[in-house]
Design a protein around this motif. Structure first.
Motif, mmCIF file in Angstrom:
data_model
loop_
_atom_site.group_PDB
_atom_site.id
_atom_site.type_symbol
_atom_site.label_atom_id
_atom_site.label_comp_id
_atom_site.label_asym_id
_atom_site.label_seq_id
_atom_site.Cartn_x
_atom_site.Cartn_y
_atom_site.Cartn_z
ATOM 1 N N PHE A 184 0.936 -1.246 0.039
ATOM 2 C CA PHE A 184 0.012 -0.003 0.077
ATOM 3 C C PHE A 184 0.767 1.290 0.050
ATOM 4 N N ALA A 185 0.505 2.268 -0.655
ATOM 5 C CA ALA A 185 1.458 3.415 -1.137
ATOM 6 C C ALA A 185 1.033 4.476 -0.106
ATOM 7 N N SER A 186 0.126 4.256 0.772
ATOM 8 C CA SER A 186 -0.454 5.488 1.641
ATOM 9 C C SER A 186 -1.145 6.437 0.786
ATOM 10 N N ARG A 187 -1.936 6.147 -0.196
ATOM 11 C CA ARG A 187 -2.797 6.980 -1.092
ATOM 12 C C ARG A 187 -3.845 6.465 -1.621
ATOM 13 N N LEU A 188 -4.864 7.152 -1.914
ATOM 14 C CA LEU A 188 -6.157 7.040 -2.154
ATOM 15 C C LEU A 188 -6.471 7.846 -3.466
ATOM 16 N N ALA A 189 -6.578 7.137 -4.711
ATOM 17 C CA ALA A 189 -7.106 7.731 -5.697
ATOM 18 C C ALA A 189 -8.586 7.930 -6.039
ATOM 19 N N TYR A 190 -9.194 9.233 -6.262
ATOM 20 C CA TYR A 190 -10.528 9.114 -6.596
ATOM 21 C C TYR A 190 -10.867 9.605 -7.834
ATOM 22 N N ARG A 191 -11.370 8.824 -8.890
ATOM 23 C CA ARG A 191 -11.357 8.977 -10.088
ATOM 24 C C ARG A 191 -13.049 9.382 -10.401
ATOM 25 N N ALA A 192 -13.098 10.351 -11.527
ATOM 26 C CA ALA A 192 -14.456 10.594 -12.206
ATOM 27 C C ALA A 192 -14.278 10.975 -13.433
ATOM 28 N N THR A 193 -15.515 11.181 -14.133
ATOM 29 C CA THR A 193 -15.445 11.697 -15.332
ATOM 30 C C THR A 193 -16.670 12.690 -15.392
ATOM 31 N N ILE A 194 -16.337 13.831 -16.029
ATOM 32 C CA ILE A 194 -17.486 14.811 -16.206
ATOM 33 C C ILE A 194 -17.392 15.379 -17.354
ATOM 34 N N PRO A 195 -18.682 15.839 -17.781
ATOM 35 C CA PRO A 195 -18.939 16.515 -19.274
ATOM 36 C C PRO A 195 -17.875 17.689 -19.573
ATOM 37 N N SER A 196 -17.532 17.566 -20.661
ATOM 38 C CA SER A 196 -16.633 18.598 -21.023
ATOM 39 C C SER A 196 -17.329 19.715 -21.727
ATOM 40 N N PRO A 197 -16.743 20.872 -21.681
ATOM 41 C CA PRO A 197 -17.299 22.181 -22.406
ATOM 42 C C PRO A 197 -16.742 22.331 -23.465
ATOM 43 N N HIS A 198 -15.560 21.505 -23.863
ATOM 44 C CA HIS A 198 -15.035 21.598 -25.248
ATOM 45 C C HIS A 198 -14.382 23.121 -25.488
ATOM 46 N N GLU A 199 -13.756 23.587 -24.319
ATOM 47 C CA GLU A 199 -13.250 25.048 -24.426
ATOM 48 C C GLU A 199 -11.715 24.896 -24.234
ATOM 49 N N GLY A 200 -11.136 25.499 -25.155
ATOM 50 C CA GLY A 200 -9.580 25.662 -25.123
ATOM 51 C C GLY A 200 -8.959 24.329 -25.626
ATOM 52 N N GLU A 201 -7.885 24.353 -25.878
ATOM 53 C CA GLU A 201 -7.116 23.151 -26.514
ATOM 54 C C GLU A 201 -7.102 22.026 -25.466
ATOM 55 N N PRO A 202 -7.002 20.613 -25.728
ATOM 56 C CA PRO A 202 -6.763 19.625 -25.109
ATOM 57 C C PRO A 202 -5.393 19.290 -24.428
ATOM 58 N N VAL A 203 -5.475 19.549 -23.132
ATOM 59 C CA VAL A 203 -4.202 19.259 -22.399
ATOM 60 C C VAL A 203 -4.339 18.270 -21.418
ATOM 61 N N VAL A 204 -3.073 17.895 -20.858
ATOM 62 C CA VAL A 204 -3.035 17.239 -19.514
ATOM 63 C C VAL A 204 -2.490 18.082 -18.247
ATOM 64 N N ARG A 205 -3.009 18.045 -17.248
ATOM 65 C CA ARG A 205 -2.784 19.189 -16.287
ATOM 66 C C ARG A 205 -2.545 18.248 -14.972
ATOM 67 N N LEU A 206 -1.501 18.680 -14.492
ATOM 68 C CA LEU A 206 -0.783 18.053 -13.031
ATOM 69 C C LEU A 206 -0.880 19.056 -12.156
ATOM 70 N N TYR A 207 -1.889 19.100 -11.063
ATOM 71 C CA TYR A 207 -1.677 20.128 -10.045
ATOM 72 C C TYR A 207 -1.088 19.531 -8.787
ATOM 73 N N LEU A 208 0.091 20.232 -8.399
ATOM 74 C CA LEU A 208 0.651 19.644 -7.155
ATOM 75 C C LEU A 208 0.459 20.237 -6.241
#
Length: 387
Positions: A184-208
């Motif tokens: 166990f990595a002492s981490r939980l991942a909460y995953r979801a998908t939400i509708p996209s507004p199709h605004e802006g270019e498609p990017v992968v964002r990583l918030y730290l």
């Protein structure tokens, strides 16, 4: 089938992404392939995943990339953000790397990738046995026999080789004498998908942020946004795709930037995963049996390589079977190629998990390095993507 191929038929245990890719790779070199899957239906749970050029190159070589691209998205860039302020730390465009590696970066919903692979494997002639449970493995007269059952009835199966692609809690791994348990990595991942507004270019964002991070990117041809919120949890949690506590997610990110909190609030619900990996194994297989994917090298998602490495495994196994006339020799050659690489990725994924969640001066230093690195962020992982 070429006389050089070391086996005539194969039994693959597990019809996940790794098992299906393995079946497709082995069918392409002429093996008869049966896949044993304990689930009653061929379906995949989960949310999105990232496929880097080392994986998409294999999918192209297997003739399935075009089908995968129909449901996937080609992101324009990776953006690393400061979670509490929403400020951009660094941006790396994918186009130069895509040209350099000769294959794209791709983001896709796991179910869409799984569906494309399942159709390709079945169209190629793989036999998928659903609702079948593996109970034991025996070697007999140069063949591998699987002791299995379906619907309470015995299901006798045998093949020249057996590949355990049955996940991090692999039954095959235990049958081959491994005592390794998921860590166990002492981490939980909460995953979801939400509708996209199709605004802006498609990017992968990583918030730290301290003890948490967030990854977002478009999936389902851009119609949805995949959200992965990773939070700290000291107590082991053996959960896999269970309903997650929305309040826990919002509490963990309550002091983060407005855009982060607004995005998280748009998800009607979350699925929760405990994050686990396994320590690198001293060996993968024995005799005419071997392991593939998470069964062999379960890894944390902090390098986005879990699915990619299973896909690489499949390609490498097919190549080894073509290059060696003896089946056991082929399996050991496959393992010798794959074990050092996947062990390194396992270790570096663990280290990345620590780096993502730094706080205070350590986080300040990390962000300073990322700013200086900027458009060359991807260069650090050239050893992964160029293989």
């Amino acid at each position: 089938m070429s006389a050089q191929v070391a086996a005539r038929d194969a039994l693959v245990v597990g019809a996940g992404i790794g098992g299906l890719t393995c079946a497709l790779a082995l069918r392409r070199i002429g093996l008869d392939v049966s896949i044993l899957e304990q689930a009653p239906a061929l379906q995949e749970v989960g949310a999105g995943l990232q496929l880097t050029p080392n994986a998409t190159r294999v999918l192209r070589n297997l003739g399935v990339l075009d089908a995968v691209l129909q449901a996937g998205v080609l992101p324009a860039a990776l953006e690393v953000m400061e979670g509490r302020t929403g400020r951009l730390i660094a941006r790396c465009d994918y186009a130069p790397a895509t040209a350099r590696y000769g294959a794209p970066f791709l983001v896709i919903h796991r179910a869409d990738l799984h569906g494309a692979l399942a159709r390709a494997a079945q169209d190629a002639g793989s036999r998928i046995l659903l609702g079948a449970s593996l109970e034991g493995v025996e070697a007999d007269n140069g063949k591998i026999a699987a002791i299995a059952s379906r619907g309470g009835e015995p299901l006798p199966l045998e093949a020249d080789i057996l590949i355990g692609a049955d996940g991090i809690r692999s039954t095959v791994r235990a049958q081959l004498g491994h005592s390794a348990m998921p860590v166990f990595a002492s981490r939980l991942a909460y995953r979801a998908t939400i509708p996209s507004p199709h605004e802006g270019e498609p990017v992968v964002r990583l918030y730290l942020g301290a003890d948490a991070h967030l990854v977002t990117y478009p999936v389902q041809s851009g119609d949805a946004i995949n959200v992965v919120a990773v939070v700290k949890e000291d107590r082991p949690v053996a959960r896999w795709s269970e309903p997650g506590e929305t309040s826990t997610v919002h509490a963990a990110f309550s002091a983060w930037a407005d855009e982060v909190r607004a995005l998280l609030a748009r998800a009607p619900d979350y699925r929760c995963w405990g994050l686990y990996d396994i320590d690198p194994l001293p060996r993968w297989g024995t005799g005419r049996s071997t392991l593939l994917g998470d069964a062999a090298h379960g890894m944390l998602p902090f390098l986005a390589q879990g699915a990619a490495q299973a896909i690489e495994d499949a390609s490498s196994l097919g190549q080894a079977l073509q290059e060696h006339a003896d089946a056991e020799q082929a399996l050991r050659a496959y393992e010798a190629v794959r074990r050092p690489r996947t062990a390194r990725i396992q270790r570096e994924a663990r280290a990345n998990g620590m780096v993502y969640h730094l706080a205070g001066p350590a986080a300040f230093a990390r962000d300073a390095v990322l700013r200086l690195t900027g458009s060359h962020l991807i260069d650090r992982y050239d050893w992964i993507y160029s293989a």
